[in-house]
Design a protein around this motif. Structure first.
Motif, PDB file in Angstrom:
ATOM      1  N   LEU A 193      18.048  61.661  77.823  1.00  0.00           N
ATOM      2  CA  LEU A 193      18.456  60.261  77.683  1.00  0.00           C
ATOM      3  C   LEU A 193      17.769  59.443  78.773  1.00  0.00           C
ATOM      4  CD1 LEU A 193      22.244  61.035  77.211  1.00  0.00           C
ATOM      5  CD2 LEU A 193      20.644  60.383  75.397  1.00  0.00           C
ATOM      6  N   ARG A 194      16.862  58.564  78.361  1.00  0.00           N
ATOM      7  CA  ARG A 194      16.103  57.772  79.326  1.00  0.00           C
ATOM      8  C   ARG A 194      16.676  56.368  79.448  1.00  0.00           C
ATOM      9  NH1 ARG A 194      11.080  54.581  78.307  1.00  0.00           N
ATOM     10  NH2 ARG A 194      10.441  53.818  80.348  1.00  0.00           N
ATOM     11  N   GLY A 242      17.154  52.808  87.169  1.00  0.00           N
ATOM     12  CA  GLY A 242      17.074  53.311  85.809  1.00  0.00           C
ATOM     13  C   GLY A 242      16.396  54.659  85.866  1.00  0.00           C
ATOM     14  N   SER A 243      16.773  55.599  85.038  1.00  0.00           N
ATOM     15  CA  SER A 243      16.146  56.914  85.115  1.00  0.00           C
ATOM     16  C   SER A 243      16.491  57.721  83.889  1.00  0.00           C
ATOM     17  CB  SER A 243      16.546  57.636  86.396  1.00  0.00           C
ATOM     18  OG  SER A 243      15.692  58.737  86.608  1.00  0.00           O
ATOM     19  N   THR A 244      16.859  58.996  84.085  1.00  0.00           N
ATOM     20  CA  THR A 244      17.048  59.923  82.970  1.00  0.00           C
ATOM     21  C   THR A 244      18.274  60.798  83.206  1.00  0.00           C
ATOM     22  OG1 THR A 244      14.689  60.017  82.430  1.00  0.00           O
ATOM     23  CG2 THR A 244      16.011  61.907  81.774  1.00  0.00           C
ATOM     24  N   ILE A 245      18.987  61.098  82.132  1.00  0.00           N
ATOM     25  CA  ILE A 245      20.053  62.096  82.167  1.00  0.00           C
ATOM     26  C   ILE A 245      19.730  63.158  81.124  1.00  0.00           C
ATOM     27  CG2 ILE A 245      22.503  62.576  81.784  1.00  0.00           C
ATOM     28  CD1 ILE A 245      23.109  59.710  82.637  1.00  0.00           C
ATOM     29  N   ILE A 246      19.717  64.408  81.547  1.00  0.00           N
ATOM     30  CA  ILE A 246      19.551  65.525  80.617  1.00  0.00           C
ATOM     31  C   ILE A 246      20.926  66.151  80.427  1.00  0.00           C
ATOM     32  CG2 ILE A 246      18.415  67.746  80.190  1.00  0.00           C
ATOM     33  CD1 ILE A 246      16.245  66.706  82.223  1.00  0.00           C
ATOM     34  N   LEU A 247      21.371  66.216  79.185  1.00  0.00           N
ATOM     35  CA  LEU A 247      22.687  66.776  78.882  1.00  0.00           C
ATOM     36  C   LEU A 247      22.503  68.134  78.229  1.00  0.00           C
ATOM     37  CD1 LEU A 247      25.797  64.933  77.607  1.00  0.00           C
ATOM     38  CD2 LEU A 247      25.099  67.015  76.439  1.00  0.00           C
ATOM     39  N   LEU A 248      23.232  69.134  78.719  1.00  0.00           N
ATOM     40  CA  LEU A 248      23.167  70.501  78.208  1.00  0.00           C
ATOM     41  C   LEU A 248      24.512  70.853  77.586  1.00  0.00           C
ATOM     42  CD1 LEU A 248      21.580  72.108  81.407  1.00  0.00           C
ATOM     43  CD2 LEU A 248      20.362  71.188  79.419  1.00  0.00           C
ATOM     44  N   ALA A 249      24.483  71.347  76.344  1.00  0.00           N
ATOM     45  CA  ALA A 249      25.710  71.632  75.602  1.00  0.00           C
ATOM     46  C   ALA A 249      25.632  73.029  74.984  1.00  0.00           C
ATOM     47  CB  ALA A 249      25.926  70.572  74.515  1.00  0.00           C
ATOM     48  N   PRO A 250      26.770  73.577  74.539  1.00  0.00           N
ATOM     49  CA  PRO A 250      26.785  74.914  73.952  1.00  0.00           C
ATOM     50  C   PRO A 250      25.984  75.006  72.651  1.00  0.00           C
ATOM     51  CG  PRO A 250      28.989  74.237  74.614  1.00  0.00           C
ATOM     52  CD  PRO A 250      28.122  73.030  74.712  1.00  0.00           C
ATOM     53  N   ALA A 251      25.598  76.238  72.299  1.00  0.00           N
ATOM     54  CA  ALA A 251      24.749  76.475  71.130  1.00  0.00           C
ATOM     55  C   ALA A 251      25.426  76.097  69.818  1.00  0.00           C
ATOM     56  CB  ALA A 251      24.322  77.944  71.096  1.00  0.00           C
TER      57      ALA A 251
END
Length: 289
Positions: free
Chosen positions: A143-144, A254-263
């Motif tokens: 997410l940028r 302003g920047s970036t968020i990387i979201l990690l979720a279950p498979a």
């Protein structure tokens, strides 16, 4: 041609854009911007915000305040209540921020992508083999946040924050041009790893990544700012419950968020590369058993 259109045309040239935003003393400029943006002088404030409008699509009509003390105050603005309703479906993980959706998909063999054809290692990103195991074959979404967007970010689901790890790094620009040219860019930049767990026991991790002019991150759970001047321990144990939509903190530009979720989570139908999403809108869904 207007001045704004001329600037847009020039910065659209990839070589020039990359030169202007990366081949400069990034750390020094970022420190200067951190100092300059906090100057509470009406003339400096008004000229700075006017320049910002010239270079971007800045829209302050949603802001809670109509006057700002400084450029920094404008960067970190709150919105008027009710403008970012949160999807109430308990199976839905919402976007933590306003953003442009970048690369997303499945983490395969411990790798994810900053853009198509440009893989990087999850271990290099988060620095913790146990967390890599927790997200093996899971989902990721990038997410940028552009400079003109609302810069606060929120909890994507009801969850328990277990730990925050701050990782020192560089301040490369994170725009698509830089992502095409700099390998493993997210793994080079300053970032925080926010480990949370859902009521189901599933892990959900947010990785806010800093960039040029941005390298300060405020997290309410720590009641402190994390940046290049942070010294001492960089692993912060937490024991905090948050509700979906609760504000977690903000970037200072302003920047970036990387979201990690279950498979076993699935992307919602509105998720597509380069589309815009707002904080509180559906991002992923946990299928019914």
């Amino acid at each position: 041609m207007t001045v704004k259109n001329l600037i847009s045309a020039l910065t659209a040239q990839e070589d020039l854009n990359f030169l202007l935003t990366n081949r400069i003393p990034r750390a020094a400029l970022t420190r200067f911007m951190g100092w300059f943006s906090k100057i509470e002088n009406p003339l400096i404030r008004d000229l700075s915000i006017g320049c910002w409008r010239l270079f971007s699509d800045l829209d302050l009509s949603e802001a809670k305040k109509t006057r700002f003390n400084s450029l920094h105050d404008c960067f970190t603005r709150e919105l008027r209540p009710g403008l970012r309703p949160v999807d109430s479906d308990p199976s839905v993980v919402v976007s933590p921020s306003d953003a442009i959706i970048g690369a997303f998909g499945t983490i395969r063999d411990g790798e994810l992508y900053q853009i198509k054809g440009a893989p990087y290692s999850l271990l290099d990103l988060v620095g913790d083999p146990a967390l890599v195991d927790a997200h093996r074959n899971g989902r990721f979404v990038t997410l940028r946040l552009t400079s003109s967007m609302y810069h606060r970010f929120h909890s994507p689901q009801d969850c328990h924050i277990e730990q925050v790890t701050f990782i020192h790094g560089d301040t490369w620009n994170v725009n698509p041009i830089a992502l095409k040219r700099i390998e493993r860019l997210f793994c080079k930049n300053e970032r925080a790893v926010i480990r949370t767990r859902l009521a189901s026991g599933d892990p959900l991790t947010l990785v806010p990544v800093a960039a040029i002019l941005v390298a300060s991150l405020r997290l309410h759970v720590l009641d402190r700012v994390l940046n290049a001047q942070t010294v001492g321990p960089v692993v912060f144990p937490c024991d905090v419950d948050v509700k979906k939509g609760d504000e977690l903190g903000w970037f200072e530009h302003g920047s970036t968020i990387i979201l990690l979720a279950p498979a076993h989570f699935e992307f919602c139908g509105n998720v597509s590369e380069w589309s815009r999403i707002r904080a509180g809108e559906a991002l992923l869904r946990k299928p019914a058993v």
